[in-house]
Write a protein that holds these residues in place. Structure first.
Motif, PDB file in Angstrom:
ATOM      1  N   GLU A 173     -21.026  12.637  46.252  1.00 55.20           N
ATOM      2  CA  GLU A 173     -20.810  11.787  46.815  1.00 55.20           C
ATOM      3  C   GLU A 173     -21.411  11.304  48.169  1.00 55.20           C
ATOM      4  O   GLU A 173     -21.259  12.657  48.635  1.00 55.20           O
ATOM      5  N   LEU A 174     -21.880  10.195  48.780  1.00 53.67           N
ATOM      6  CA  LEU A 174     -22.696  10.205  50.416  1.00 53.67           C
ATOM      7  C   LEU A 174     -21.335   9.589  50.758  1.00 53.67           C
ATOM      8  O   LEU A 174     -21.599  10.063  52.205  1.00 53.67           O
ATOM      9  N   ASP A 175     -20.529   8.809  50.314  1.00 58.19           N
ATOM     10  CA  ASP A 175     -19.992   7.904  51.443  1.00 58.19           C
ATOM     11  C   ASP A 175     -18.547   7.147  50.534  1.00 58.19           C
ATOM     12  O   ASP A 175     -19.514   6.472  49.242  1.00 58.19           O
ATOM     13  N   PHE A 176     -17.239   6.565  51.325  1.00 51.22           N
ATOM     14  CA  PHE A 176     -16.311   6.006  50.427  1.00 51.22           C
ATOM     15  C   PHE A 176     -15.979   5.104  51.404  1.00 51.22           C
ATOM     16  O   PHE A 176     -15.758   5.174  51.884  1.00 51.22           O
ATOM     17  N   MET A 177     -15.571   3.536  50.539  1.00 58.22           N
ATOM     18  CA  MET A 177     -15.359   3.484  52.243  1.00 58.22           C
ATOM     19  C   MET A 177     -13.643   2.210  50.875  1.00 58.22           C
ATOM     20  O   MET A 177     -14.396   1.520  49.691  1.00 58.22           O
ATOM     21  N   GLN A 178     -12.702   1.927  50.854  1.00 63.16           N
ATOM     22  CA  GLN A 178     -12.060   1.120  50.371  1.00 63.16           C
ATOM     23  C   GLN A 178     -11.468   0.124  51.555  1.00 63.16           C
ATOM     24  O   GLN A 178     -11.249   0.002  52.628  1.00 63.16           O
ATOM     25  N   HIS A 179     -12.296  -0.994  50.692  1.00 66.16           N
ATOM     26  CA  HIS A 179     -12.405  -2.095  51.185  1.00 66.16           C
ATOM     27  C   HIS A 179     -11.189  -3.737  50.721  1.00 66.16           C
ATOM     28  O   HIS A 179     -11.770  -4.315  51.791  1.00 66.16           O
ATOM     29  N   ASP A 180     -10.368  -3.351  50.311  1.00 65.25           N
ATOM     30  CA  ASP A 180      -8.904  -3.990  50.387  1.00 65.25           C
ATOM     31  C   ASP A 180      -7.874  -3.368  49.445  1.00 65.25           C
ATOM     32  O   ASP A 180      -7.960  -2.215  48.614  1.00 65.25           O
ATOM     33  N   PRO A 181      -6.661  -2.561  50.273  1.00 61.72           N
ATOM     34  CA  PRO A 181      -5.772  -1.763  50.356  1.00 61.72           C
ATOM     35  C   PRO A 181      -4.913  -2.517  49.023  1.00 61.72           C
ATOM     36  O   PRO A 181      -4.377  -2.280  48.465  1.00 61.72           O
ATOM     37  N   GLY A 182      -5.084  -4.074  48.594  1.00 61.80           N
ATOM     38  CA  GLY A 182      -4.146  -4.806  47.781  1.00 61.80           C
ATOM     39  C   GLY A 182      -4.345  -4.111  46.223  1.00 61.80           C
ATOM     40  O   GLY A 182      -5.484  -3.073  45.920  1.00 61.80           O
ATOM     41  N   TYR A 191     -14.607 -10.002  43.041  1.00 60.63           N
ATOM     42  CA  TYR A 191     -13.373  -8.987  42.349  1.00 60.63           C
ATOM     43  C   TYR A 191     -11.936  -9.932  42.932  1.00 60.63           C
ATOM     44  O   TYR A 191     -11.959 -10.879  43.007  1.00 60.63           O
ATOM     45  N   ARG A 192     -10.621  -9.510  41.413  1.00 66.47           N
ATOM     46  CA  ARG A 192      -9.497 -10.213  42.513  1.00 66.47           C
ATOM     47  C   ARG A 192      -8.516  -9.769  43.008  1.00 66.47           C
ATOM     48  O   ARG A 192      -8.922  -8.135  43.096  1.00 66.47           O
ATOM     49  N   SER A 193      -7.990  -9.901  44.131  1.00 58.26           N
ATOM     50  CA  SER A 193      -7.245  -9.460  45.350  1.00 58.26           C
ATOM     51  C   SER A 193      -5.937 -10.084  44.877  1.00 58.26           C
ATOM     52  O   SER A 193      -6.254 -11.418  44.045  1.00 58.26           O
ATOM     53  N   PRO A 194      -4.982  -9.595  45.373  1.00 61.18           N
ATOM     54  CA  PRO A 194      -3.821  -9.811  45.104  1.00 61.18           C
ATOM     55  C   PRO A 194      -3.661 -11.637  45.455  1.00 61.18           C
ATOM     56  O   PRO A 194      -3.878 -12.093  46.575  1.00 61.18           O
ATOM     57  N   SER A 195      -3.407 -12.223  44.143  1.00 60.86           N
ATOM     58  CA  SER A 195      -3.157 -14.101  43.979  1.00 60.86           C
ATOM     59  C   SER A 195      -4.493 -14.325  44.591  1.00 60.86           C
ATOM     60  O   SER A 195      -4.513 -15.897  45.198  1.00 60.86           O
ATOM     61  N   SER A 196      -5.827 -13.513  44.586  1.00 63.61           N
ATOM     62  CA  SER A 196      -6.697 -14.895  44.974  1.00 63.61           C
ATOM     63  C   SER A 196      -8.298 -14.151  44.293  1.00 63.61           C
ATOM     64  O   SER A 196      -8.181 -13.239  43.689  1.00 63.61           O
ATOM     65  N   GLY A 197      -9.183 -15.059  44.612  1.00 66.37           N
ATOM     66  CA  GLY A 197     -10.503 -14.554  43.996  1.00 66.37           C
ATOM     67  C   GLY A 197     -11.216 -14.553  45.373  1.00 66.37           C
ATOM     68  O   GLY A 197     -11.327 -15.068  45.725  1.00 66.37           O
ATOM     69  N   GLY A 242      -6.324 -18.904  42.845  1.00 63.00           N
ATOM     70  CA  GLY A 242      -5.758 -19.160  42.173  1.00 63.00           C
ATOM     71  C   GLY A 242      -5.644 -17.692  41.213  1.00 63.00           C
ATOM     72  O   GLY A 242      -5.191 -17.528  40.338  1.00 63.00           O
ATOM     73  N   GLY A 243      -6.319 -16.725  41.443  1.00 61.78           N
ATOM     74  CA  GLY A 243      -6.509 -15.565  41.021  1.00 61.78           C
ATOM     75  C   GLY A 243      -7.812 -15.803  39.656  1.00 61.78           C
ATOM     76  O   GLY A 243      -8.069 -17.225  39.903  1.00 61.78           O
ATOM     77  N   ALA A 244      -8.689 -14.083  40.713  1.00 61.39           N
ATOM     78  CA  ALA A 244      -9.813 -14.987  39.561  1.00 61.39           C
ATOM     79  C   ALA A 244      -9.711 -13.004  38.880  1.00 61.39           C
ATOM     80  O   ALA A 244      -9.995 -12.054  39.643  1.00 61.39           O
ATOM     81  N   PHE A 245      -9.540 -13.904  37.594  1.00 61.77           N
ATOM     82  CA  PHE A 245      -9.629 -12.552  36.056  1.00 61.77           C
ATOM     83  C   PHE A 245     -11.011 -12.677  35.717  1.00 61.77           C
ATOM     84  O   PHE A 245     -12.043 -13.727  35.381  1.00 61.77           O
ATOM     85  N   PHE A 246     -11.422 -11.288  34.677  1.00 58.46           N
ATOM     86  CA  PHE A 246     -13.230 -11.275  34.211  1.00 58.46           C
ATOM     87  C   PHE A 246     -14.400 -11.339  34.602  1.00 58.46           C
ATOM     88  O   PHE A 246     -14.680 -12.541  34.179  1.00 58.46           O
TER      89      PHE A 246
END
Length: 230
Positions: A13-22, A41-47, A71-75
């Motif tokens: 492993e070289l680097d790691f980022m948590q880009h969204d805590p949701g 990706y789907r973030s909480p209640s949005s795309g 509205g959320g973005a799944f799949f």
């Protein structure tokens, strides 16, 4: 980011980022250029679409972010159309009367994201969620794309569509219901110029209870006018 030795024996492993805590998921990651990637990706209640710069040492830096739907973005399934145009297949609001959409965005070599240029509904969704989604989008030729997805009551579908080079026009061309029982967790890949392989979770019993993993082959013409299950 990781380095992997040529023999595959060592992963570092070289680097790691948590880009969204949701509470996120349904990721689709594509390469923009030699040092830039885009993530839908789907973030909480949005795309959301984000871009990241990754240098030769594997260091990750957030470049830009765009919320393209509330509205959320799944799949999510994100593909590159040309050097700066990208197409995203996603389900808008999976637990309500939304649908499967294709949206186009501009992403330049610096990772700057332009607001959504256009979006088109590819498939309607039942009032009550009945399995729609599980999208897998691939490019057939310069302006033709194929989308494998799950329709109402978990049936398996493939639709072809054309996207103009400027991303402004999306036109649905043809649709094949390739599995009348079940077609979820799709992964569609191109084999040669007109042959495609689709891996999915299928069922011989129908309904929402798939009984195994299946692979189907199909031919898709370069203009998207013909889809044939082989």
């Amino acid at each position: 980011t990781f380095t992997i030795s040529p023999d595959g024996q060592t992963i570092t492993e070289l680097d790691f980022m948590q880009h969204d805590p949701g509470n996120n998921g349904y990721n689709s990651l594509v390469k923009v250029d030699s040092d830039t990637v885009a993530l839908a990706y789907r973030s909480p209640s949005s795309g959301t679409i984000k871009t990241f710069d990754i240098d030769s040492d594997g260091d990750i830096t957030l470049a830009d972010s765009l919320v393209h739907t509330t509205g959320g973005a799944f799949f999510n399934s994100l593909v590159q159309v040309d050097s700066d145009t990208f197409a995203l297949a996603y389900v808008d609001c999976v637990w309500c009367n939304g649908g499967i959409y294709i949206a186009t965005v501009d992403i330049d070599s610096d990772g700057d994201i332009t607001a959504v240029k256009t979006k088109s509904k590819i498939s309607n969704m039942s009032y009550q969620y009945t399995g729609e989604g599980y999208n897998s989008l691939v490019q057939v030729d310069s302006d033709t794309f194929a989308l494998a997805y799950t329709g109402a009551w978990y049936d398996g579908y493939i639709s072809t569509l054309t996207i103009s080079s400027d991303g402004q026009t999306i036109t649905k061309v043809d649709t094949l219901e390739h599995d009348e029982q079940n077609g979820t967790y799709n992964s569609l890949v191109q084999v040669d110029s007109d042959t495609y392989a689709l891996a999915y979770h299928g069922s011989t019993g129908g309904g929402a209870s798939p009984d195994g993993g299946y692979i189907s082959t199909l031919t898709i013409s370069s203009d998207g006018q013909t889809i044939t299950k082989v």
